[in-house]
Design an enzyme around this catalytic site. Structure first.
Site, mmCIF file in Angstrom:
data_model
loop_
_atom_site.group_PDB
_atom_site.id
_atom_site.type_symbol
_atom_site.label_atom_id
_atom_site.label_comp_id
_atom_site.label_asym_id
_atom_site.label_seq_id
_atom_site.Cartn_x
_atom_site.Cartn_y
_atom_site.Cartn_z
ATOM 1 N N SER A 97 -16.631 1.553 13.267
ATOM 2 C CA SER A 97 -18.049 1.633 12.879
ATOM 3 C C SER A 97 -18.451 3.017 12.375
ATOM 4 C CB SER A 97 -18.956 1.185 14.028
ATOM 5 O OG SER A 97 -18.683 -0.168 14.350
ATOM 6 N N GLY A 148 -13.697 0.610 7.850
ATOM 7 C CA GLY A 148 -13.614 -0.820 7.556
ATOM 8 C C GLY A 148 -14.831 -1.267 6.761
ATOM 9 N N GLY A 149 -15.790 -1.864 7.446
ATOM 10 C CA GLY A 149 -16.967 -2.452 6.799
ATOM 11 C C GLY A 149 -17.628 -1.543 5.773
ATOM 12 N N HIS A 205 -2.712 -1.630 13.830
ATOM 13 C CA HIS A 205 -4.154 -1.896 13.872
ATOM 14 C C HIS A 205 -4.442 -2.901 14.990
ATOM 15 C CE1 HIS A 205 -8.163 -3.183 12.790
ATOM 16 N NE2 HIS A 205 -8.257 -2.078 12.061
ATOM 17 N N GLU A 226 -8.652 4.336 17.029
ATOM 18 C CA GLU A 226 -9.685 3.327 16.785
ATOM 19 C C GLU A 226 -9.983 2.583 18.089
ATOM 20 O OE1 GLU A 226 -9.851 2.137 12.373
ATOM 21 O OE2 GLU A 226 -8.335 0.910 13.312
ATOM 22 N N ASN A 285 -10.141 0.614 4.686
ATOM 23 C CA ASN A 285 -9.420 -0.585 5.103
ATOM 24 C C ASN A 285 -10.289 -1.794 4.764
ATOM 25 O OD1 ASN A 285 -8.047 -2.629 6.374
ATOM 26 N ND2 ASN A 285 -8.409 -1.908 8.469
ATOM 27 N N TRP A 286 -9.956 -2.434 3.651
ATOM 28 C CA TRP A 286 -10.796 -3.546 3.183
ATOM 29 C C TRP A 286 -10.565 -4.825 3.973
ATOM 30 C CZ3 TRP A 286 -10.130 -2.923 -2.885
ATOM 31 C CH2 TRP A 286 -10.828 -1.783 -3.295
ATOM 32 N N LYS A 287 -9.542 -4.862 4.810
ATOM 33 C CA LYS A 287 -9.191 -6.058 5.586
ATOM 34 C C LYS A 287 -9.064 -7.269 4.647
ATOM 35 C CE LYS A 287 -11.217 -3.841 9.539
ATOM 36 N NZ LYS A 287 -11.820 -3.939 10.860
ATOM 37 N N GLY A 303 -15.973 -2.781 14.039
ATOM 38 C CA GLY A 303 -16.800 -3.867 13.516
ATOM 39 C C GLY A 303 -17.974 -4.235 14.402
HETATM 40 P P1 PGA Z 1 -14.987 -0.833 11.006
HETATM 41 O O1 PGA Z 1 -13.405 -1.059 11.010
HETATM 42 O O2 PGA Z 1 -15.245 0.456 10.275
HETATM 43 O O3 PGA Z 1 -15.550 -2.032 10.293
HETATM 44 O O4 PGA Z 1 -15.412 -0.754 12.426
HETATM 45 C C1 PGA Z 1 -12.510 0.022 11.127
HETATM 46 C C2 PGA Z 1 -11.096 -0.496 11.144
HETATM 47 O O5 PGA Z 1 -10.856 -1.571 11.693
HETATM 48 O O6 PGA Z 1 -10.185 0.149 10.595
#
Ligand code: PGA
Length: 252
Positions: free
Chosen positions: A215, A236-237, A97, A169, A10-12, A175
């Site tokens: 995370s 995500g990150g 999300h 999640e 998920n590149w956001k 994050g």
């Molecule tokens: P994160 O995000 O890995 O940066 O915590 C996960 C997500 O929001 O899907």
């Protein structure tokens, strides 16, 4: 039936066009050989088509959208419909999300409408849910998750459920660098599977993939993915670096 193992990126709201295309290419090259894990990339809207073209020839990869409109078509300036996403190569869409729920006030009714239009357009929905920090601190995380599942998924048919992947999640882990430990993840995933069984029966419960997100990184993925009811991750990150994402894919 064996559940699919999935690691999703998920590149956001990150990357520009050239970065997106080169990151997708790097991820493709570095994870090509891991055939038993499905890799799905969720780029920002404008890059979906190019990423989809890049990945489409290769088995085991998919492209998805991070959001879609709850409306089918018409006078909704700025919105992007599920059918449009399908037409540019998306096979998946995220719904629910926590950033959409909390920052964009997406209610259960809106999420259900999004889910319905996505399924009608033949997209596979990755339905996300999870409790906030205060809810975990007060020990009501199971109650919260059960509600998030039943209020949105409760009206779906078994056939529709076959087009769904779930992603637990916990909001406090997204994050923040703080991850649910394997016990916390397994405990919740087993609970989610029980909720699915109560709602749809054992077969759906057994065959639905449940991903963990929050995370998740190359350091902690191995022990999270080793949990019985964790079928992969929504990253995500750590999905913005091809090497790190490939290491997560390799953690299975
Ligand atoms: P994160 O995000 O890995 O940066 O915590 C996960 C997500 O929001 O899907």
């Amino acid at each position: 039936m064996k559940r699919n193992k999935i690691v999703a990126a998920n590149w956001k709201m990150n990357t520009l066009h050239s970065e997106a295309v080169s990151l997708a290419g790097d991820i493709l090259a570095k994870t090509l050989k891991v055939r038993e894990v499905k890799k799905i990339i969720f780029p920002p809207f404008p890059f979906i088509n190019d990423v989809a073209i890049l990945l489409q020839e290769t088995e085991g990869f998919g492209t998805g959208a991070q959001n879609c409109s709850q409306y089918e078509k018409g006078a909704y300036t700025g919105e992007v419909s599920a059918a449009m996403l399908k037409s540019v190569g998306a096979g998946f869409v995220l719904v629910g999300h926590s950033e959409r729920r909390l920052l964009f006030n997406e209610s259960p009714d809106i999420l259900l409408a999004k889910l319905q239009t996505a399924l009608q357009s033949d997209l596979t929905v990755v339905y996300c849910f999870g409790e906030q920090l205060n809810e975990r601190k007060s020990g009501i995380q199971h109650q919260v998750v059960k509600q998030q599942l039943s209020e949105v998924l409760g009206s779906l048919s078994k056939t529709q459920m076959n087009q769904l992947v779930l992603a637990y999640e916990p909001v406090w882990a997204i994050g923040t660098g703080e991850t649910a430990n394997p016990q916390q993840a397994q405990d919740m995933h087993a609970f989610v599977r029980q909720c699915l069984e109560d709602l749809f029966g054992k077969e759906i419960s057994d065959q639905t993939s449940i991903l963990y997100g929050g995370s998740c990184n190359a350091q902690n993925a191995r022990e999270l993915f080793a949990c019985r009811d964790v079928d992969g991750g929504l990253i995500g990150g750590a999905s913005l670096k091809a090497d790190e994402f490939a290491a997560i894919v390799n953690s299975f």
